[in-house]
Design an enzyme around this catalytic site. Structure first.
Site, PDB file in Angstrom:
ATOM      1  N   GLU A  58      -0.953 -10.665   3.647  1.00 31.53           N
ATOM      2  CA  GLU A  58      -0.751  -9.806   4.739  1.00 31.53           C
ATOM      3  C   GLU A  58      -1.223 -10.235   6.040  1.00 31.53           C
ATOM      4  O   GLU A  58      -0.417 -10.284   6.898  1.00 31.53           O
ATOM      5  CB  GLU A  58      -1.576  -8.477   4.552  1.00 31.53           C
ATOM      6  CG  GLU A  58      -0.965  -7.497   3.414  1.00 31.53           C
ATOM      7  CD  GLU A  58      -2.066  -6.165   3.304  1.00 31.53           C
ATOM      8  OE1 GLU A  58      -1.407  -5.345   2.708  1.00 31.53           O
ATOM      9  OE2 GLU A  58      -3.224  -6.454   3.497  1.00 31.53           O
ATOM     10  N   GLY A  64      -7.805  -3.165   1.224  1.00 27.09           N
ATOM     11  CA  GLY A  64      -7.903  -1.979   0.380  1.00 27.09           C
ATOM     12  C   GLY A  64      -7.143  -2.108  -1.007  1.00 27.09           C
ATOM     13  O   GLY A  64      -7.383  -1.805  -1.983  1.00 27.09           O
ATOM     14  N   GLY A  65      -5.926  -2.741  -0.716  1.00 27.75           N
ATOM     15  CA  GLY A  65      -5.142  -3.134  -1.914  1.00 27.75           C
ATOM     16  C   GLY A  65      -5.273  -4.429  -2.717  1.00 27.75           C
ATOM     17  O   GLY A  65      -4.646  -4.954  -3.332  1.00 27.75           O
ATOM     18  N   GLY A  73       0.846  -1.239   0.064  1.00 26.48           N
ATOM     19  CA  GLY A  73      -0.052  -0.046  -0.177  1.00 26.48           C
ATOM     20  C   GLY A  73       0.814   1.153  -0.057  1.00 26.48           C
ATOM     21  O   GLY A  73       2.050   1.415   0.114  1.00 26.48           O
ATOM     22  N   GLY A 114       0.294  -1.393   6.472  1.00 25.33           N
ATOM     23  CA  GLY A 114      -0.682  -0.180   6.475  1.00 25.33           C
ATOM     24  C   GLY A 114      -2.026  -0.415   7.058  1.00 25.33           C
ATOM     25  O   GLY A 114      -2.210  -1.899   7.205  1.00 25.33           O
ATOM     26  N   ALA A 115      -3.039   0.081   7.162  1.00 23.96           N
ATOM     27  CA  ALA A 115      -4.403  -0.407   7.371  1.00 23.96           C
ATOM     28  C   ALA A 115      -5.514   0.728   6.791  1.00 23.96           C
ATOM     29  O   ALA A 115      -4.940   1.872   6.450  1.00 23.96           O
ATOM     30  CB  ALA A 115      -4.551  -0.342   8.914  1.00 23.96           C
ATOM     31  N   THR A 167       1.228   3.445   2.232  1.00 27.57           N
ATOM     32  CA  THR A 167       1.910   4.037   3.400  1.00 27.57           C
ATOM     33  C   THR A 167       3.004   3.257   3.556  1.00 27.57           C
ATOM     34  O   THR A 167       4.274   3.390   3.713  1.00 27.57           O
ATOM     35  CB  THR A 167       0.963   3.694   4.676  1.00 27.57           C
ATOM     36  OG1 THR A 167      -0.256   4.356   4.370  1.00 27.57           O
ATOM     37  CG2 THR A 167       1.659   4.618   5.842  1.00 27.57           C
TER      38      THR A 167
END
Ligand code: A5P
Length: 231
Positions: free
Chosen positions: A109, A102-103, A31, A88-89, A33
């Site tokens: 993950e 989201g990705g 992601g 990330g989250a 971040t």
């Protein structure tokens, strides 16, 4: 995404890299971040401040980036425990429960996070939420086989669910060749109960609820960087 939000993401991710020490096996998240953490690790390896790092990538995208940066990577059979993972989250609640995916990389993950001694979540402050599901739909990865029955099941649990698509309208496929159903549950009253229901359904490969996993949360905001640790 504003330049300011990008800067906050970078600050959070780079702060988390301070937990990485030479000789560690490091989970590399996916992601916009987490990529800043991967880049920073690549930089520290290149200039000799870190040595003997081995990465484990949580997606093909991260794998490609890590290779370009010269970060040595573990093979996919994950032969040893992971010291620290930085990822990330999409949403983070006060108990450190997360929505991720989201990705579309939620399966790998979660595998890498569960194999990690320390799971550091990095985000800008927009990801904080009182209740998961308020700001982000829950991604659910399903087998393509009979996927419509999973859609109906998710709707029976109260979600408005739709198949994730690529920009050209084709169906998005995960790195494992599965579909993602993005599920709008609204604010989720009981994430544990929902996770149990999703986890017991054949055909659901994985879901984006990451519960009791984050050991550290690094949040970058207007007032600086906060390091929150598990309760
Ligand atoms: C990838 O599948 C996700 O779990 C990401 O970690 C999550 O969507 C956060 O992404 P950003 O850092 O791009 O907001």
């Amino acid at each position: 995404m504003s330049d300011q939000q990008t800067q906050l993401k970078q600050q959070a991710a780079e702060r988390a890299v301070e937990f990485v020490q030479s000789g560690m096996v490091v989970g590399l998240g996916t992601g916009s971040t987490a990529i800043f953490a991967t880049r920073r690790i690549g930089q520290l390896l290149a200039d000799g401040q870190l040595k003997d790092i081995i990465g484990i990538a949580t997606s093909r995208r991260t794998d490609e980036e890590a290779r370009k940066l010269g970060i040595p990577l573990l093979p996919d059979d994950l032969p040893q425990p992971v010291d620290v993972t930085i990822d990330g989250a999409d949403e983070i609640d006060p108990d450190f429960h997360l929505i991720k995916g989201g990705g579309g990389a939620l399966l790998r993950e979660k595998i890498v996070a569960q194999a990690s001694s320390r799971f550091v979540v990095v985000a800008d402050e927009s990801k904080l939420s009182d209740k998961l599901g308020t700001n982000f739909r829950l991604p659910v990865e399903v087998l393509e086989f009979a996927w419509r029955s999973q859609l109906q099941f998710l709707e029976s649990l109260g979600a408005k669910a739709e198949v994730r698509q690529n920009a050209d309208g084709s169906r998005f496929l995960t790195d494992s060749g599965n579909l993602i159903l993005d599920c709008d549950f609204g604010p989720i009253a009981d994430p544990l109960e929902l996770a149990a229901s999703l986890g017991s359904r054949a055909g659901i490969v994985e879901h984006g609820l990451f519960l009791y996993m984050a050991t550290d949360v690094i949040i970058a905001g207007q007032d600086g960087i906060r390091h929150l640790t598990g309760k």
